[in-house]
Design a protein around this motif. Structure first.
Motif, PDB file in Angstrom:
ATOM      1  N   LEU A  33      -8.264 -10.235 -19.030  1.00 26.91           N
ATOM      2  CA  LEU A  33      -8.499  -9.367 -19.959  1.00 26.91           C
ATOM      3  C   LEU A  33      -8.984  -8.072 -19.124  1.00 26.91           C
ATOM      4  N   ALA A  34      -8.715  -6.874 -20.202  1.00 24.87           N
ATOM      5  CA  ALA A  34      -9.079  -5.704 -19.821  1.00 24.87           C
ATOM      6  C   ALA A  34     -10.096  -4.905 -20.478  1.00 24.87           C
ATOM      7  N   THR A  35     -10.856  -4.045 -20.071  1.00 19.21           N
ATOM      8  CA  THR A  35     -11.823  -3.195 -20.784  1.00 19.21           C
ATOM      9  C   THR A  35     -11.012  -1.801 -21.306  1.00 19.21           C
ATOM     10  N   GLY A  36     -11.831  -0.905 -21.715  1.00 21.56           N
ATOM     11  CA  GLY A  36     -11.515   0.581 -22.079  1.00 21.56           C
ATOM     12  C   GLY A  36     -11.213   0.763 -23.566  1.00 21.56           C
ATOM     13  N   SER A  37     -10.990   1.673 -23.908  1.00 25.79           N
ATOM     14  CA  SER A  37     -10.689   1.983 -25.408  1.00 25.79           C
ATOM     15  C   SER A  37      -9.417   1.441 -26.013  1.00 25.79           C
ATOM     16  N   THR A  38      -8.381   1.331 -25.194  1.00 19.46           N
ATOM     17  CA  THR A  38      -7.346   0.677 -26.013  1.00 19.46           C
ATOM     18  C   THR A  38      -7.309  -0.634 -26.253  1.00 19.46           C
ATOM     19  N   MET A  39      -8.195  -1.534 -25.766  1.00 18.69           N
ATOM     20  CA  MET A  39      -8.590  -2.793 -26.029  1.00 18.69           C
ATOM     21  C   MET A  39      -9.536  -3.056 -27.225  1.00 18.69           C
ATOM     22  N   ASN A  64     -11.780 -11.083 -15.994  1.00 19.59           N
ATOM     23  CA  ASN A  64     -11.776  -9.620 -16.209  1.00 19.59           C
ATOM     24  C   ASN A  64     -10.857  -8.916 -14.957  1.00 19.59           C
ATOM     25  N   LEU A  65     -10.304  -7.813 -15.196  1.00 20.52           N
ATOM     26  CA  LEU A  65      -9.557  -7.174 -14.218  1.00 20.52           C
ATOM     27  C   LEU A  65     -10.389  -6.625 -13.090  1.00 20.52           C
ATOM     28  N   ASP A  66     -11.396  -5.797 -13.744  1.00 21.05           N
ATOM     29  CA  ASP A  66     -12.124  -4.862 -12.696  1.00 21.05           C
ATOM     30  C   ASP A  66     -13.666  -4.757 -13.069  1.00 21.05           C
ATOM     31  N   GLU A  67     -14.464  -4.139 -12.104  1.00 16.88           N
ATOM     32  CA  GLU A  67     -15.847  -3.667 -12.561  1.00 16.88           C
ATOM     33  C   GLU A  67     -16.045  -2.564 -11.648  1.00 16.88           C
ATOM     34  N   THR A  78     -21.233  -0.926 -17.646  1.00 21.48           N
ATOM     35  CA  THR A  78     -20.773  -1.953 -16.726  1.00 21.48           C
ATOM     36  C   THR A  78     -19.547  -2.457 -17.624  1.00 21.48           C
ATOM     37  N   TYR A  79     -18.317  -3.173 -16.953  1.00 21.57           N
ATOM     38  CA  TYR A  79     -17.425  -3.741 -17.742  1.00 21.57           C
ATOM     39  C   TYR A  79     -18.121  -5.072 -18.364  1.00 21.57           C
ATOM     40  N   ALA A  80     -19.166  -5.533 -17.438  1.00 28.86           N
ATOM     41  CA  ALA A  80     -19.723  -6.858 -18.013  1.00 28.86           C
ATOM     42  C   ALA A  80     -20.340  -6.541 -19.376  1.00 28.86           C
ATOM     43  N   LEU A 130      -3.172  -5.927 -20.116  1.00 24.44           N
ATOM     44  CA  LEU A 130      -3.425  -4.559 -19.366  1.00 24.44           C
ATOM     45  C   LEU A 130      -3.357  -3.139 -20.170  1.00 24.44           C
ATOM     46  N   GLY A 131      -4.471  -2.351 -19.884  1.00 27.47           N
ATOM     47  CA  GLY A 131      -4.161  -0.968 -20.334  1.00 27.47           C
ATOM     48  C   GLY A 131      -3.513  -0.136 -18.898  1.00 27.47           C
ATOM     49  N   ILE A 132      -3.503   1.165 -19.476  1.00 28.86           N
ATOM     50  CA  ILE A 132      -2.769   1.856 -18.291  1.00 28.86           C
ATOM     51  C   ILE A 132      -3.440   3.347 -18.476  1.00 28.86           C
ATOM     52  N   GLY A 133      -3.829   3.722 -16.925  1.00 26.52           N
ATOM     53  CA  GLY A 133      -4.525   4.924 -16.804  1.00 26.52           C
ATOM     54  C   GLY A 133      -3.663   5.971 -16.979  1.00 26.52           C
ATOM     55  N   THR A 134      -3.990   7.402 -17.133  1.00 25.45           N
ATOM     56  CA  THR A 134      -3.185   8.435 -17.249  1.00 25.45           C
ATOM     57  C   THR A 134      -2.066   8.727 -15.790  1.00 25.45           C
ATOM     58  N   GLY A 136      -1.124   6.072 -14.042  1.00 24.58           N
ATOM     59  CA  GLY A 136      -0.315   4.894 -14.147  1.00 24.58           C
ATOM     60  C   GLY A 136      -1.121   3.594 -13.541  1.00 24.58           C
ATOM     61  N   HIS A 137      -2.324   3.617 -13.282  1.00 24.34           N
ATOM     62  CA  HIS A 137      -3.043   2.731 -12.822  1.00 24.34           C
ATOM     63  C   HIS A 137      -3.055   1.551 -13.725  1.00 24.34           C
ATOM     64  N   ILE A 138      -3.162   0.270 -13.325  1.00 22.91           N
ATOM     65  CA  ILE A 138      -3.132  -0.899 -14.183  1.00 22.91           C
ATOM     66  C   ILE A 138      -4.362  -1.619 -13.340  1.00 22.91           C
ATOM     67  N   GLY A 139      -5.406  -2.392 -14.188  1.00 25.46           N
ATOM     68  CA  GLY A 139      -6.659  -2.463 -13.233  1.00 25.46           C
ATOM     69  C   GLY A 139      -7.146  -1.108 -12.825  1.00 25.46           C
ATOM     70  N   PHE A 140      -7.556  -1.285 -11.515  1.00 19.69           N
ATOM     71  CA  PHE A 140      -7.950   0.040 -11.061  1.00 19.69           C
ATOM     72  C   PHE A 140      -7.344   0.317  -9.581  1.00 19.69           C
ATOM     73  N   SER A 165     -15.397   9.628 -17.056  1.00 21.99           N
ATOM     74  CA  SER A 165     -16.503  10.159 -17.019  1.00 21.99           C
ATOM     75  C   SER A 165     -16.896  10.402 -18.404  1.00 21.99           C
ATOM     76  N   ARG A 166     -16.030  10.406 -19.446  1.00 19.18           N
ATOM     77  CA  ARG A 166     -16.382  10.458 -20.902  1.00 19.18           C
ATOM     78  C   ARG A 166     -17.394   9.384 -21.335  1.00 19.18           C
ATOM     79  N   PHE A 167     -17.298   8.424 -20.713  1.00 13.88           N
ATOM     80  CA  PHE A 167     -18.459   7.160 -20.985  1.00 13.88           C
ATOM     81  C   PHE A 167     -19.751   7.555 -20.553  1.00 13.88           C
ATOM     82  N   GLN A 200      -2.485  11.023 -25.382  1.00 11.48           N
ATOM     83  CA  GLN A 200      -2.901  11.211 -23.953  1.00 11.48           C
ATOM     84  C   GLN A 200      -2.096  10.227 -23.096  1.00 11.48           C
ATOM     85  N   LYS A 201      -1.497   9.160 -23.612  1.00  7.76           N
ATOM     86  CA  LYS A 201      -0.655   8.460 -22.840  1.00  7.76           C
ATOM     87  C   LYS A 201       0.792   8.606 -22.858  1.00  7.76           C
ATOM     88  N   ALA A 202       1.497   9.308 -23.632  1.00  6.92           N
ATOM     89  CA  ALA A 202       2.580   9.849 -23.617  1.00  6.92           C
ATOM     90  C   ALA A 202       3.392  10.157 -22.444  1.00  6.92           C
TER      91      ALA A 202
HETATM   92  C1  F6R Z   1      -9.924  -1.440 -17.592  1.00  7.75           C
HETATM   93  C2  F6R Z   1      -8.896  -1.126 -16.677  1.00  7.75           C
HETATM   94  C3  F6R Z   1      -7.931   0.225 -16.710  1.00  7.75           C
HETATM   95  C4  F6R Z   1      -7.666   0.681 -18.031  1.00  7.75           C
HETATM   96  C5  F6R Z   1      -7.115   2.145 -18.117  1.00  7.75           C
HETATM   97  C6  F6R Z   1      -7.060   2.584 -19.627  1.00  7.75           C
HETATM   98  O1  F6R Z   1     -10.364  -2.858 -17.430  1.00  7.75           O
HETATM   99  O2  F6R Z   1      -8.409  -1.913 -16.023  1.00  7.75           O
HETATM  100  O3  F6R Z   1      -6.812   0.189 -16.053  1.00  7.75           O
HETATM  101  O4  F6R Z   1      -7.046  -0.312 -19.081  1.00  7.75           O
HETATM  102  O5  F6R Z   1      -7.958   2.929 -17.459  1.00  7.75           O
HETATM  103  O6  F6R Z   1      -8.211   3.067 -20.135  1.00  7.75           O
HETATM  104  P1  F6R Z   1      -8.304   3.226 -21.748  1.00  7.75           P
HETATM  105  O7  F6R Z   1      -7.984   2.034 -22.658  1.00  7.75           O
HETATM  106  O8  F6R Z   1      -9.770   3.382 -22.078  1.00  7.75           O
HETATM  107  O9  F6R Z   1      -7.713   4.527 -22.030  1.00  7.75           O
END
Ligand code: F6R
Length: 258
Positions: A33-39, A64-67, A78-80, A130-134, A136-140, A165-167, A200-202
């Motif tokens: 499982l992942a966290t973040g807005s997407t999930m 979970n992927l990360d903390e 925390t992701y917990a 998985l979500g994706i960072g802007t 290209g990261h997956i997990g961290f 940092s928005r959180f 923002q992910k385009a």
């Molecule tokens: C979160 C994680 C990260 C997020 C990614 C997208 O557990 O592993 O890779 O999936 O940073 O975050 P959001 O969904 O907030 O845009």
């Protein structure tokens, strides 16, 4: 393959239905499982569906992927805490089958490796979300991370720290390090869904579609996997080549037939 859905809610409908189908059909299920807005919509729809179906979760293990490292246990970011708030407190999961890498203190190499080994001991991840960072990261797993890494400590990139940092109340509160499942662990999952929603992910999705497999773009490792679906909403699909995409309705029709 890239699948384009009209909205994030449509993606959540598909993913949560797939999770429920696996819960119904597998004797033991290991979810990544992942966290973040997407999930958030995925977990919200998963909870709604559970209330309709009321199936057992006794055989479900969640990793979970990360903390983040260094936040006090009671910190709301925390992701917990995220997992409790958005999923675990709502449903009768077996508490000692829910695992997150520990970030309260700096984890040793042995603790990190233990997390990967625990997954292997349960037979590996059946479905990884998985979500994706802007960037290209997956997990961290930030750009430049070796594809051969298992669970490890990472220094978060400037871009990730800016995005996340928005959180937090201010950027200084945002952790500098995290512990993450490695790309080697992620790619061993039997089935993977990568979700990307919002404009923002385009840009990163366009880059991912065009990219070779390279450690500069961690998500490109997914191109090596035989059973991965990349699920994007229309906003995140703006820079994709339509000729290389399918409509998400193809997948939605499959679940509606069940
Ligand atoms: C979160 C994680 C990260 C997020 C990614 C997208 O557990 O592993 O890779 O999936 O940073 O975050 P959001 O969904 O907030 O845009």
């Amino acid at each position: 393959m890239f699948y384009v859905f009209p909205t994030a809610q449509d993606i959540a409908r598909f993913v949560s239905a797939q999770m429920h189908q696996l819960i119904r059909t597998q004797q033991r299920l290991v979810l990544g499982l992942a966290t973040g807005s997407t999930m958030k919509p995925v977990y919200a729809q998963f909870i709604d569906k559970y209330q309709e179906q009321n199936c057992s979760l006794e055989h479900v293990h969640c990793f979970n992927l990360d903390e983040y490292i260094g936040l006090p246990a009671e910190h709301p970011q925390t992701y917990a805490a995220y997992m409790q708030k958005h999923l675990y407190t709502h449903l009768p999961f077996v508490q000692n089958q829910l695992y997150l890498p520990c970030g309260e203190h700096w984890p040793s190499d042995a603790e990190c490796l233990g997390f990967s080994e625990h997954i292997q001991a349960l037979g590996g991840i059946d479905l990884q979300l998985l979500g994706i960072g802007t960037n290209g990261h997956i997990g961290f797993n930030e750009p430049g991370t070796s594809f051969d890494q298992r669970t490890h400590v990472v220094a978060l990139s400037e871009q990730t720290r800016r995005d996340n940092s928005r959180f937090f109340n201010n950027k200084d509160e945002m952790p500098t390090h995290a512990v993450t499942l490695g790309l080697k662990d992620i790619i061993e999952a039997k089935k993977i869904f990568l979700l990307a929603t919002g404009e923002q992910k385009a840009q990163i999705m366009g880059a991912l579609q065009r990219s070779d497999i390279t450690e500069h773009l961690p998500a490109s490792i997914l191109k090596k996997h035989a059973d991965v679906a990349i699920l994007v909403d229309e906003a995140a699909a703006q820079e994709l080549d339509p000729a290389q995409c399918k409509e998400g309705s193809v997948l939605l029709e499959k679940i509606e037939m069940h």
